[in-house]
Motif scaffolding. Structure first.
Motif, PDB file in Angstrom:
ATOM      1  N   GLY A  25       0.778  -1.238   0.000  1.00  0.00           N
ATOM      2  CA  GLY A  25       0.000   0.000   0.000  1.00  0.00           C
ATOM      3  C   GLY A  25       0.799   1.272   0.000  1.00  0.00           C
ATOM      4  O   GLY A  25       0.219   2.364   0.002  1.00  0.00           O
ATOM      5  N   GLU A  26       2.154   1.176  -0.009  1.00  0.00           N
ATOM      6  CA  GLU A  26       2.973   2.382   0.023  1.00  0.00           C
ATOM      7  C   GLU A  26       3.924   2.403  -1.174  1.00  0.00           C
ATOM      8  O   GLU A  26       4.367   1.353  -1.662  1.00  0.00           O
ATOM      9  N   LEU A  27       4.243   3.619  -1.634  1.00  0.00           N
ATOM     10  CA  LEU A  27       5.133   3.784  -2.764  1.00  0.00           C
ATOM     11  C   LEU A  27       6.509   3.199  -2.444  1.00  0.00           C
ATOM     12  O   LEU A  27       7.084   3.472  -1.383  1.00  0.00           O
ATOM     13  N   CYS A  28       7.018   2.403  -3.344  1.00  0.00           N
ATOM     14  CA  CYS A  28       8.308   1.735  -3.143  1.00  0.00           C
ATOM     15  C   CYS A  28       9.456   2.707  -3.398  1.00  0.00           C
ATOM     16  O   CYS A  28       9.358   3.601  -4.244  1.00  0.00           O
ATOM     17  N   ILE A  29      10.559   2.509  -2.685  1.00  0.00           N
ATOM     18  CA  ILE A  29      11.761   3.311  -2.895  1.00  0.00           C
ATOM     19  C   ILE A  29      12.896   2.410  -3.372  1.00  0.00           C
ATOM     20  O   ILE A  29      12.867   1.189  -3.184  1.00  0.00           O
ATOM     21  N   GLN A  30      13.906   3.023  -3.995  1.00  0.00           N
ATOM     22  CA  GLN A  30      15.047   2.259  -4.489  1.00  0.00           C
ATOM     23  C   GLN A  30      15.733   1.513  -3.351  1.00  0.00           C
ATOM     24  O   GLN A  30      15.959   2.065  -2.272  1.00  0.00           O
ATOM     25  N   GLY A  31      16.070   0.240  -3.595  1.00  0.00           N
ATOM     26  CA  GLY A  31      16.793  -0.565  -2.616  1.00  0.00           C
ATOM     27  C   GLY A  31      15.948  -1.065  -1.465  1.00  0.00           C
ATOM     28  O   GLY A  31      16.492  -1.597  -0.490  1.00  0.00           O
ATOM     29  N   GLN A  32      14.636  -0.934  -1.575  1.00  0.00           N
ATOM     30  CA  GLN A  32      13.764  -1.322  -0.463  1.00  0.00           C
ATOM     31  C   GLN A  32      13.829  -2.823  -0.200  1.00  0.00           C
ATOM     32  O   GLN A  32      13.832  -3.627  -1.119  1.00  0.00           O
ATOM     33  N   TRP A  33      13.886  -3.167   1.100  1.00  0.00           N
ATOM     34  CA  TRP A  33      13.861  -4.575   1.499  1.00  0.00           C
ATOM     35  C   TRP A  33      12.413  -5.039   1.641  1.00  0.00           C
ATOM     36  O   TRP A  33      11.567  -4.303   2.145  1.00  0.00           O
ATOM     37  N   VAL A  34      12.145  -6.258   1.161  1.00  0.00           N
ATOM     38  CA  VAL A  34      10.783  -6.797   1.188  1.00  0.00           C
ATOM     39  C   VAL A  34      10.823  -8.264   1.615  1.00  0.00           C
ATOM     40  O   VAL A  34      11.882  -8.901   1.620  1.00  0.00           O
ATOM     41  N   GLU A  35       9.662  -8.785   1.957  1.00  0.00           N
ATOM     42  CA  GLU A  35       9.493 -10.205   2.250  1.00  0.00           C
ATOM     43  C   GLU A  35       8.764 -10.861   1.084  1.00  0.00           C
ATOM     44  O   GLU A  35       8.060 -10.195   0.308  1.00  0.00           O
ATOM     45  N   GLU A  36       8.914 -12.173   0.961  1.00  0.00           N
ATOM     46  CA  GLU A  36       8.286 -12.872  -0.155  1.00  0.00           C
ATOM     47  C   GLU A  36       6.764 -12.790  -0.120  1.00  0.00           C
ATOM     48  O   GLU A  36       6.111 -12.909  -1.159  1.00  0.00           O
ATOM     49  N   ASP A  37       6.187 -12.598   1.080  1.00  0.00           N
ATOM     50  CA  ASP A  37       4.725 -12.538   1.167  1.00  0.00           C
ATOM     51  C   ASP A  37       4.196 -11.100   1.145  1.00  0.00           C
ATOM     52  O   ASP A  37       3.002 -10.868   1.353  1.00  0.00           O
ATOM     53  N   ASP A  38       5.060 -10.112   0.877  1.00  0.00           N
ATOM     54  CA  ASP A  38       4.589  -8.737   0.738  1.00  0.00           C
ATOM     55  C   ASP A  38       3.713  -8.609  -0.509  1.00  0.00           C
ATOM     56  O   ASP A  38       3.889  -9.354  -1.490  1.00  0.00           O
TER      57      ASP A  38
END
Length: 226
Positions: free
Chosen positions: A31-44
Motif C-alpha cells: 500500500g505504500e510507494l516503493c523506494i530504491q533498494g527497499q527490502w521486502v518479504e516474499e509474502d509482501d
C-alpha cells in the motif's frame, strides 16, 4: 531481500528494469510507494501499474545461438538475444556467449537458479568445440589444459582433447571474458570457430542453429541438483 531481486525471482522483470519501475513511481509495496533498494518479504503485496504481481510460471529454454547475436537483455543493443527470440514472456540469458561464437545458451526467468549456475565457485562444466587458424601440436593441448595467464589471472586447470589437426574440445569450469579466444592467442593461435555444445547436463544435440526447445522436467531437476 531487495525488491529488485524479488521481482526477478518472480520472473516478472530484470533487476535493472525493476529500478526503472521504482524510479517512475510505478511500484507499490503493502500500500505504500516503493523506494530504491527497499527490502521486502516474499509474502509482501506488490503492485506495478495497479496490477498485483504474482510469481510467473518458470521458463527454461535451451537456445542454439547463431553467430552475430549479442547475449544481452538490453533491447537497445543491436541484434540482441531478446529481440532475436521474440519470446512472448520475459526471459533472459544465463551468462553470455560472445557475439562471434555460436551454440548453447540457457534462457530463463528464474533468477535464483540462474545465479546458482553462474556462481564461479560451483565450477559447473561448459563444453566447447573450437577451431583455430592453423594446426597445433600436443604442447598446445598440454598448455591450454594446465592453465594460461590471461586478464591478470591463471585460468583453472581444464580438460582439452584433440578433434583433428586444427580443432579441439575444451571443458571449462569458469567463464572469463572471451576466455578460450584469449587462451589460444597466448600460444599464437586465432580462434576462427567456437561452438558451445554443453552446459552442465544440458546438451545442444538436436537443436538447429537459431532454434530452441524447452528443457525437460528431468533436465530441470538435474540442473537443480547440480
Amino acid at each position: 531481500m531487495r525488491i529488485n531481486k524479488l521481482l526477478s525471482n518472480m520472473g516478472f522483470c530484470s533487476r535493472k528494469e525493476a529500478s526503472r519501475f521504482i524510479e517512475d513511481n510505478r511500484v507499490i509495496v503493502n500500500g505504500e510507494l516503493c523506494i530504491q533498494g527497499q527490502w521486502v518479504e516474499e509474502d509482501d503485496v506488490v503492485f506495478i501499474d495497479n496490477e498485483l504481481i504474482t510469481p510467473k510460471e518458470k521458463i527454461y529454454i535451451a537456445l542454439n545461438k547463431p553467430v552475430g547475436i549479442t547475449c544481452t537483455a538490453e533491447k537497445t543493443v543491436q541484434n540482441n538475444i531478446i529481440s532475436f527470440m521474440n519470446y512472448k514472456d520475459y526471459i533472459f540469458p544465463v551468462g553470455r556467449l560472445d557475439k562471434e561464437s555460436q551454440g548453447l545458451i540457457l534462457m530463463t526467468n528464474d533468477g535464483d537458479l540462474a545465479n546458482k549456475i553462474l556462481e564461479s565457485e560451483n565450477e559447473h562444466e561448459k563444453e566447447y568445440i573450437v577451431t583455430v587458424n592453423k594446426p597445433f601440436d600436443d604442447e598446445f593441448i598440454k598448455g591450454m589444459a594446465e592453465g594460461v595467464n590471461i586478464l591478470g589471472t591463471l585460468t583453472r586447470v581444464c580438460k582439452v582433447t584433440r578433434v583433428n589437426e586444427d580443432t579441439f574440445k575444451i571443458i571449462l569450469t569458469q567463464g572469463l571474458n572471451k576466455q578460450i579466444r584469449r587462451m589460444s592467442k597466448v600460444f599464437g593461435y586465432t580462434v576462427i570457430g567456437l561452438k558451445r555444445i554443453r552446459i552442465m547436463n544440458i546438451k545442444i544435440n538436436g537443436i538447429e542453429n537459431g532454434k530452441w526447445r524447452n528443457l525437460t522436467e528431468e533436465e530441470i531437476l538435474e540442473l537443480r541438483k547440480c
